[in-house]
Design an enzyme around this catalytic site. Structure first.
Site, mmCIF file in Angstrom:
data_model
loop_
_atom_site.group_PDB
_atom_site.id
_atom_site.type_symbol
_atom_site.label_atom_id
_atom_site.label_comp_id
_atom_site.label_asym_id
_atom_site.label_seq_id
_atom_site.Cartn_x
_atom_site.Cartn_y
_atom_site.Cartn_z
ATOM 1 N N ASP A 165 -64.989 40.686 -27.311
ATOM 2 C CA ASP A 165 -63.535 40.607 -27.387
ATOM 3 C C ASP A 165 -62.967 41.247 -26.127
ATOM 4 O O ASP A 165 -63.062 42.465 -25.953
ATOM 5 C CB ASP A 165 -63.047 41.336 -28.644
ATOM 6 C CG ASP A 165 -61.540 41.259 -28.830
ATOM 7 O OD1 ASP A 165 -60.843 40.791 -27.919
ATOM 8 O OD2 ASP A 165 -61.061 41.679 -29.907
ATOM 9 N N ASN A 208 -62.375 33.244 -18.455
ATOM 10 C CA ASN A 208 -61.717 32.099 -19.078
ATOM 11 C C ASN A 208 -60.969 32.462 -20.361
ATOM 12 O O ASN A 208 -60.005 31.790 -20.721
ATOM 13 C CB ASN A 208 -62.763 31.011 -19.373
ATOM 14 C CG ASN A 208 -62.199 29.881 -20.204
ATOM 15 O OD1 ASN A 208 -61.417 29.069 -19.720
ATOM 16 N ND2 ASN A 208 -62.577 29.834 -21.483
ATOM 17 N N TYR A 253 -46.616 34.428 -21.772
ATOM 18 C CA TYR A 253 -47.729 33.676 -21.187
ATOM 19 C C TYR A 253 -47.583 33.588 -19.668
ATOM 20 O O TYR A 253 -48.542 33.823 -18.919
ATOM 21 C CB TYR A 253 -47.819 32.276 -21.800
ATOM 22 C CG TYR A 253 -49.000 31.493 -21.294
ATOM 23 C CD1 TYR A 253 -50.280 31.778 -21.762
ATOM 24 C CD2 TYR A 253 -48.850 30.488 -20.342
ATOM 25 C CE1 TYR A 253 -51.386 31.073 -21.291
ATOM 26 C CE2 TYR A 253 -49.937 29.778 -19.874
ATOM 27 C CZ TYR A 253 -51.204 30.077 -20.345
ATOM 28 O OH TYR A 253 -52.293 29.384 -19.873
ATOM 29 N N LYS A 274 -50.062 35.316 -16.668
ATOM 30 C CA LYS A 274 -50.777 34.589 -15.619
ATOM 31 C C LYS A 274 -50.330 35.032 -14.231
ATOM 32 O O LYS A 274 -51.138 35.019 -13.285
ATOM 33 C CB LYS A 274 -50.593 33.077 -15.807
ATOM 34 C CG LYS A 274 -51.280 32.537 -17.067
ATOM 35 C CD LYS A 274 -52.780 32.819 -17.066
ATOM 36 C CE LYS A 274 -53.478 32.204 -18.261
ATOM 37 N NZ LYS A 274 -54.944 32.427 -18.243
ATOM 38 N N THR A 320 -56.474 20.739 -25.533
ATOM 39 C CA THR A 320 -57.213 21.777 -26.248
ATOM 40 C C THR A 320 -56.293 22.349 -27.326
ATOM 41 O O THR A 320 -55.141 21.939 -27.459
ATOM 42 C CB THR A 320 -57.624 22.909 -25.293
ATOM 43 O OG1 THR A 320 -56.430 23.499 -24.735
ATOM 44 C CG2 THR A 320 -58.493 22.391 -24.152
#
Length: 233
Positions: free
Chosen positions: A56, A83, A154, A158, A189
């Site tokens: 994790d 990833n 999000y 990034k 996905t």
């Protein structure tokens, strides 16, 4: 072409699984980590060149335990691919009603998670032959090309990952280690949804091709898409 030892986080499904399958198909050895369940890794768990281990990235003890386990099984890592990531956004929520707890989790996994992984595994990349680190970024992390009016957490996560990549490349130049921050495209996905542009296998092919190229650690053009097209910070 050399056979590499490749370390991939978040490999149980989506892009991580596609990358794991592809590197194995190309004859490389893969260490694939997953947070809780094997999921699609169940299909290939007996592959002779595959090492599986739960990890994790949001938990330092979990990352440290994985390092302690693997350092007795491998002497180095050629390619490390950060990833593992989450997308917890509710696109209906504006700044006035954003979920701060979900934002904290997002930053912890997407930005601090790769930092934890590199804290423990960077030394193994330093001992490798290929000496390549790939941080899976996103166009959402670009400040100069920002077009959204929400999805704060999000996008912030990034952008922070991009800064990690830039600083790490500065640090890594004298060690001969190359860092890439790659936007894998909008993929079909769990994260990207069924209406996305490309299959994760297509993204994996592009990332694989980039990973086996010869790179100059002094070149600071490290933010690009899966086809190698440069992106602006």
């Amino acid at each position: 072409m050399s056979n590499y030892i490749v370390f991939i986080t978040g490999a149980s499904k989506g892009l991580g699984f596609s990358l794991t399958e592809l590197y194995l198909d190309k004859g490389h050895k893969v260490i694939a980590t997953y947070r809780k369940n094997l999921e699609k890794l169940e299909e290939i768990k007996n592959h002779p060149n595959l090492i599986l281990h739960p990890m994790d990235v949001s938990d330092e003890e979990s990352v440290r335990n994985t390092y302690e386990y693997l350092k007795n099984k491998i002497n180095y890592i050629d390619i490390l691919i950060n990833n593992a990531a989450v997308y917890l956004e509710d696109k209906s929520k504006t700044i006035e009603n954003i979920d701060i707890e979900k934002a904290i989790v997002t930053m912890n996994v997407n930005s601090i998670g790769p930092l934890r992984v590199l804290k423990y595994f960077y030394s193994l990349v330093e001992k490798g032959n290929k000496k390549l680190i790939i941080n899976m970024s996103s166009e959402a992390g670009s400040i100069s090309n920002c077009w959204r009016d929400r999805e704060y957490a999000y996008c912030m996560s990034k952008s922070a990952l991009n800064m990690l990549s830039a600083i790490l490349q500065n640090y890594s130049i004298p060690k001969g280690i190359k860092v890439l921050s790659i936007h894998p495209g909008w993929m079909r996905t769990d994260m990207g949804g069924p209406d996305a542009d490309i299959d994760p296998k297509e993204a994996a092919e592009g990332i694989y091709n980039l990973s086996v190229k010869d790179w100059d650690p002094k070149d600071k053009n490290i933010y690009m898409d899966y086809k190698g097209n440069l992106m602006t910070w």
